[in-house]
Scaffold this active site. Structure first.
Site, PDB file in Angstrom:
ATOM      1  N   ALA A  98       1.131  -1.087   0.150  1.00  0.00           N
ATOM      2  CA  ALA A  98       0.295  -0.441   0.123  1.00  0.00           C
ATOM      3  C   ALA A  98       1.014   1.411  -0.065  1.00  0.00           C
ATOM      4  CB  ALA A  98      -0.763  -0.261   1.373  1.00  0.00           C
TER       5      ALA A  98
ATOM      6  N   ILE B  87       1.750   3.584   2.267  1.00  0.00           N
ATOM      7  CA  ILE B  87       3.525   3.565   3.627  1.00  0.00           C
ATOM      8  C   ILE B  87       3.380   2.146   3.861  1.00  0.00           C
ATOM      9  CG2 ILE B  87       2.978   3.818   5.819  1.00  0.00           C
ATOM     10  CD1 ILE B  87       0.935   6.185   5.412  1.00  0.00           C
TER      11      ILE B  87
ATOM     12  N   ASP C 293     -10.554   6.291   7.619  1.00  0.00           N
ATOM     13  CA  ASP C 293      -9.844   6.214   5.598  1.00  0.00           C
ATOM     14  C   ASP C 293     -10.439   4.489   5.295  1.00  0.00           C
ATOM     15  OD1 ASP C 293      -7.537   5.704   3.634  1.00  0.00           O
ATOM     16  OD2 ASP C 293      -6.352   5.146   4.570  1.00  0.00           O
TER      17      ASP C 293
END
Length: 891
Positions: free
Chosen positions: A129, A131, A288
């Site tokens: 992803a 991060i 999120d």
């Protein structure tokens, strides 16, 4: 991050944005000359090409842009399919980072080599992803886990992306002032960096798992557990997080879900409930929620699995309450509570725009639809929004205001709005139909009932005003007991004895979903209690020579003669014997909002066919009473009904701002607090509450209505003083905008009300063409508003007026409900008490023999039991007879 890399990222962003912009601009010109089918093919190619272009840039840039792409991948309700299918790749399948990063980071962060931590470690990531990337592993004790490892240098990258985004946002705000996203970006700048600390994510995960268990407050409100799963935290460090492995199918894997037989609608509704719980009950939520953060377990009952709590948002109890009130106000069509919620959350509007505010809020909470239906719906919504913008611009009076109708925006709502948008997109992808107002409503109710009221709602708030008598002390005790028994929500009581206020109490809450306390100047809808005011207006006109109670209505209003109503008199209208008790029933059954059209209602009532000859049957004219009497008043004077109410009662009684039949257009932003009825939401709709409906649409404070009845009790003499409650009665500077309320009221020469005892009143004249009222300040206000010495007989149909009421009419006089008291028949000269009640329990009456008047306003339907208990108590305490109708025991 090196300067060269920083410059490269910025140039890349602007270059791609310019390419996309020019491509679409050229395509728009080319499409203009093509047939519809060729246009569709062209746009498909353009969408696909630019989606690929943007995806390639995001994949190369990574960092914050990945999150932006993830968000767009969920918006199947607004974006073309090419973008959705392309950006869906960003949800959890970015190219993996070098394995060296994944193997060295856990060792450095956790202080042990991998072989000491794990018996197995899969060097190929499960997902990558923006991060971090996630690896499958097995602990030494046999537990299956996932290891989330942060990308090296990602912190610097994210912070640089935020800076670049700020530059873009500032440029857009400069070029297009209507699109200033600065406050939104400010909130992102505060929250996003927290996602880079995995210790914080571990705590967030534990907290959400704990919060989603059942929640109960004081044994009165209970929210069932949300049937979802969360991973368990095994170990964490700043850049490494170890969680238990959760086996599941990705939420956007429609084929996989179908193979398992998963109910996608139920899954989306459960996820929505989980977020409603987090937002409203806990005030702590995952900010999120893109599809990459959801799985569906592979074993029945196929429960949703919630992942990734790096980016969370905390909101305070007051802000949760305002969010809850906003949702519930939208569900109930309660404009007053909606604007109150906006104010409490810090959303400040520059205009009086309650209709537009309600439309926008309902748009925000609109149901989700499958993608193909959402696109069609969005096109219609865009058209509606364009019309709304034009309406707003037509009301804005400065260039600065034209930019936006909002002068202050609550940044705490940014992530709440984002979450709802992401959930809506998820629903569209899965073809689910989710009604957010229904699913979220129980959670919003819970936060208001538990913490939204002082002392958890267990104690009745009583407005702080001086006590006027021992009767008022006893009344407070009674109201507290009623509150414990859940018989009242909000209530006002005001009573006059011998022209002086002896009770003026306000207690409780403005509405079921509006926890603001009731004040003495709060306005309550009183429904049919309005008829007493309407009836008094016709008596006032008769008293001043503008009509006769025995006069045929058709002589005042020629159109009323249609369908053999030519014999119907003003007295028949007041006595409910016109035979029009069910007139307009079919019209209003098909379209209840038709009652808002005053001119049309007058035309229809004038043309209506009676069910019986005038004077033959006394049948309660629930709504038709108002249009008949209101039409008579307007036709007799040439003034609008609203103007006449202002001149006859509001001005001489000095009750401005607290005495309306239909609230004025700008009341919600300039007037007293508006209470909400527990009756169906139709009666809380702004369109209804603004309408002129003289039978049922009064909005009064109890102290204003009591002053009205105290004046009638004394034969028309206005009491010299008011109560000591604050703000003082009559202190509101608010003036209603009354223009356009009636197209039938045309100015007649000499139609201004005159009379030997009212020549010094603060009179009003009107310029109906401009729709404005102009006040002429004259000398002292009159001591009396009625001149006749037998006005009480006129009210109840007694004495010389007895021939104007139906034979053996026990209940109704001429517009008022007759109320016998214990001493009514005790001897000659006694006068009957009279007044009028409203559905739900609001009530006002006066007893002329004892110079007593009382008004009670309530907002929880009680069918009169509450008012009866209150009247019995007050009458008992001051030693006067209670109306016989009120002497039956409470139910």
């Amino acid at each position: 991050m090196a300067w060269g890399s920083t410059l490269w990222r910025r140039v890349k962003v602007f270059r791609v944005a310019l390419q996309v912009f020019l491509d679409y601009r050229a395509a728009r010109k080319k499409a203009a000359g093509l047939p519809k089918e060729d246009q569709n093919l062209l746009w498909d190619r353009i969408h696909h090409r630019n989606a690929e272009r943007i995806l390639a840039a995001i994949t190369e840039l990574e960092g914050l842009w990945v999150k932006f792409g993830q968000y767009l991948s969920t918006r199947a309700d607004v974006l073309p399919e090419a973008y959705i299918s392309m950006f869906r790749q960003l949800q959890d399948s970015l190219p993996p980072r070098p394995i060296a990063e994944a193997t060295c980071f856990p060792q450095k962060q956790l202080g042990k080599p991998l072989d000491e931590l794990f018996s197995e470690f899969d060097r190929k990531p499960l997902a990558t992803a923006s991060i971090a990337q996630v690896h499958r592993a097995r602990m030494k004790d046999g537990r299956d886990v996932v290891v989330k490892v942060q990308h090296q240098g990602i912190k610097e990258c994210v912070l640089q992306d935020l800076y670049n985004a700020r530059v873009i946002v500032e440029w857009v705000a400069w070029a297009e002032p209507d699109y200033d996203f600065g406050p939104v970006l400010d909130e992102w700048c505060r929250e996003v960096p927290q996602e880079l600390n995995f210790n914080q994510e571990a705590e967030n995960t534990k907290k959400v798992a704990h919060n989603l268990k059942s929640w109960t407050k004081d044994g009165t409100i209970s929210i069932d557990p949300v049937d979802v799963l969360l991973p368990e935290v095994v170990q964490s460090a700043e850049k490494v997080l170890i969680l238990t492995y959760m086996d599941g199918v990705r939420i956007n894997d429609v084929a996989g879900l179908d193979r398992l037989g998963v109910d996608k609608q139920a899954a989306v509704e459960t996820i929505t409930r989980a977020y409603a719980h987090q937002i409203y009950i806990d005030g702590f939520f995952n900010a999120d929620p893109h599809p990459g953060n959801f799985l569906i377990s592979t074993q029945p009952p196929f429960r949703p699995i919630l992942l990734d709590f790096g980016l969370t948002k905390s909101i305070s109890l007051p802000f949760r309450q305002s969010l809850a009130k906003m949702l519930l106000a939208a569900a109930e069509g309660d404009y007053s509570a909606l604007l109150s919620a906006f104010s409490e959350m810090g959303l400040v509007l520059k205009l009086d725009m309650p209709e537009e505010a309600m439309e926008i809020t309902n748009f925000f909470f609109r149901r989700s639809l499958p993608a193909e239906e959402s696109v069609a719906e969005m096109k219609e919504l865009v058209k509606d929004n364009d019309k709304r913008i034009q309406r707003l611009k037509s009301r804005m009076d400065s260039k600065e205001t034209l930019r936006t109708p909002v002068s202050a925006f609550p940044t705490d709502s940014v992530f709440f709005m984002r979450v709802l948008g992401l959930l809506r997109g998820l629903s569209s992808v899965l073809g689910a139909r989710v009604v957010y107002l229904e699913i979220m409503k129980p959670y919003a109710e819970a936060v208001l009932y538990s913490g939204g009221r002082s002392n958890g709602g267990n104690e009745l708030p009583i407005f702080d005003s001086p006590l006027h008598s021992q009767a008022e002390v006893k009344l407070h005790q009674l109201l507290r007991e009623m509150h414990k028994q859940q018989r009242i929500l909000g209530v006002q009581v005001c009573a006059y004895k011998d022209g002086k206020v002896i009770v003026d109490t306000a207690a409780g809450y403005l509405g079921k979903y509006d926890p603001r306390p009731v004040r003495c100047d709060s306005l309550f809808p009183v429904f049919s209690a309005t008829k007493g005011v309407t009836a008094a207006l016709l008596h006032w006109l008769a008293d001043h020579g503008k009509l006769s109670l025995a006069e045929k209505i058709s002589s005042i209003w020629p159109e009323f003669a249609e369908n053999h109503k030519d014999a119907c008199t003003v007295a028949h209208a007041l006595n409910h014997t016109c035979g029009l008790q069910n007139a307009l029933y079919d019209v209003l059954r098909k379209n209840p909002l038709a009652m808002c059209d005053w001119s049309e209602m007058l035309k229809l009532i004038a043309a209506a066919k009676p069910e019986s000859p005038p004077g033959q049957d006394q049948k309660y004219h629930a709504l038709s009473f108002g249009w008949i009497c209101g039409g008579i008043a307007e036709k007799a004077t040439g003034k609008t009904f609203q103007q006449l109410i202002e001149e006859a009662f509001v001005t001489p009684l000095k009750v401005n701002g607290e005495f309306y039949v239909g609230i004025p257009p700008d009341f919600l932003t300039n007037g007293s607090p508006l209470s909400v009825s527990s009756l169906p939401s139709l009666f809380n709709m702004l369109f209804i509450r603004r309408a002129t409906i003289p039978a049922a649409n009064g909005h009064f404070s109890a102290r204003a209505l009591a002053r009205f009845y105290a004046t009638l009790a004394s034969g028309g003499r206005v009491p010299p003083g008011t109560s000591s409650s604050k703000p003082p009665l009559g202190s509101h500077a608010h003036r209603p905008h009354l223009g356009g309320s009636s197209s039938t009221a045309k100015r007649k020469k000499g139609s201004r009300i005159t009379g030997k005892n009212c020549c010094k009143t603060r009179s009003l004249s009107s310029d109906l063409s401009g729709g404005q009222i102009h006040f002429q300040e004259e000398e002292d206000a009159p001591a009396k508003i009625f001149t006749s010495g037998d006005i009480h007989d006129a009210f109840v149909g007694g004495g010389k007026y007895s021939g104007l009421v139906a034979r053996d009419s026990e209940k109704f006089g001429l517009g008022f409900w007759k109320l016998k008291t214990g001493d009514t028949s005790a001897g000659a000269g006694k006068k009957m008490a009279f007044g009028h009640s409203g559905i739900g329990g609001s009530f006002g009456y006066c007893d002329p023999d004892n110079d007593f008047a009382v008004a009670i306003t309530v907002n929880k339907m009680t069918l009169g039991q509450v008012s009866g208990d209150i009247v019995r108590l007050v009458c008992s305490e001051i030693g006067i007879p209670c109306p016989l109708a009120m002497e039956r025991p409470s139910q």
